[in-house]
Design an enzyme around this catalytic site. Structure first.
Site, PDB file in Angstrom:
ATOM      1  N   ARG A   1      -3.973 -10.077   4.909  1.00 14.71           N
ATOM      2  CA  ARG A   1      -4.513  -9.905   3.783  1.00 14.71           C
ATOM      3  C   ARG A   1      -3.433  -9.445   2.833  1.00 14.71           C
ATOM      4  O   ARG A   1      -2.740  -8.415   2.806  1.00 14.71           O
ATOM      5  CB  ARG A   1      -5.748  -9.015   3.766  1.00 14.71           C
TER       6      ARG A   1
ATOM      7  N   LYS B   1       0.930  -1.287   0.226  1.00 11.36           N
ATOM      8  CA  LYS B   1      -0.022   0.062  -0.076  1.00 11.36           C
ATOM      9  C   LYS B   1       0.672   1.092   0.154  1.00 11.36           C
ATOM     10  O   LYS B   1       1.911   1.401   0.166  1.00 11.36           O
ATOM     11  CB  LYS B   1      -0.915  -0.146   1.237  1.00 11.36           C
TER      12      LYS B   1
END
Length: 298
Positions: free
Chosen positions: A274, A240
């Protein structure tokens, strides 16, 4: 500050709902040992792997590899939730999603399939097509029917925190007391779920969703705070922007940073990682488990 009233409410939630496993597919899925959730994005505009898994064969091959690498859950999303992403209508979401769920449920019957959606109608169709868990980035805020739908479906629910829809969530996110406000959000939403009889809940603080760079690292540093609810904590930081921006790198270069953050998350209580890169996340779990198992009793 969070009021004493809210704090007492938190304590009651903990006492009532202590759990380290979830009821999935009629079986108890143990989360005492952390596990990996592999990401399957079937959307053309995801920030890292958009468009890579557009055919049935590509999806099957990717999921097979993730399972071989150690993924226990596969999270399927057909709508991009990256910052600034445009909303996709329900018809298109279903058109992309349902055929893939059916194929994967048939091909990998022993693997838990999670569906990344905030729409209750999509959640219902996904579960009826073979999925097992609903992963809602809005924590029930975007669709007022989501909680009642989860209750009627009797499936595990991943409740994430965000400050708004992806298209707008990164426009000047602001908190007076970041962690306390997210805890208060979870307490309120959990109270609603409990009243509906929903008990299999996983919480996700929502890294990158309506948070600045500093907010994300504050959340990671305070991740243990979310053990207050004694519910499994999911962490999704894979490649991210909180890594990219800090290190001035691209998503393609962010695997090492992802592994570092995943390791810190595990040390601070995360039970589900995740990720796009399953093998490396499994290795992080193995290393942290070894550290914890060799702790001296004195």
């Amino acid at each position: 500050m969070v009021s004493k009233k809210v704090s007492l409410h938190h304590k009651s939630l903990v006492m009532e709902n202590s759990q380290s496993s979830i009821n999935c597919k009629g079986k108890l899925f143990d989360l005492n040992t952390p596990c990996v959730m592999g990401i399957l994005n079937i959307t053309p505009d995801s920030f890292y792997d958009g468009g890579k898994y557009s055919s049935e064969e590509q999806c099957i091959n990717q999921v097979q590899q993730m399972i071989l690498d150690g993924a226990k859950i596969i999270d399927i999303g057909s709508v991009s939730t990256r910052p600034g992403a445009k909303e996709v209508d329900e018809k298109e979401e279903l058109h992309r999603l349902i055929p893939v769920i059916k194929v994967l449920a048939d091909k990998f019957p022993d693997t838990i399939l999670s569906v990344d959606t905030w729409r209750s109608s999509v959640a219902k169709e996904a579960i009826n097509s073979g999925a097992h868990i609903i992963n809602d980035i809005s924590g029930g805020l975007f669709d007022e029917q989501m909680f009642s739908t989860i209750a009627s479906l009797n499936v595990p629910y991943i409740m994430m925190h965000t400050s708004g829809k992806p298209e707008l969530m990164q426009q000047n996110p602001h908190y007076e007391h970041l962690v306390n406000e997210i805890i208060a959000f979870f307490a309120k939403q959990l109270s609603q779920l409990r009243k509906l009889g929903v008990h299999d809940v996983i919480i996700d603080p929502g890294f990158g969703f309506g948070k600045t760079l500093d907010h994300n690292y504050q959340l990671m540093e305070k991740l243990e705070s979310f053990q207050l609810f004694d519910l499994p904590i999911l962490v999704g930081v894979s490649r991210k922007s909180m890594i990219q921006k800090l290190l001035n790198i691209t998503a393609d270069e962010a695997l090492n940073g992802t592994s570092v953050l995943n390791t810190i998350a595990l040390l601070n209580g995360a039970k589900i990682l995740r990720v796009h890169d399953v093998k490396e996340a499994v290795q992080a779990i193995e290393i942290v488990n070894k550290i914890k198992s060799t702790k001296s009793p004195h």
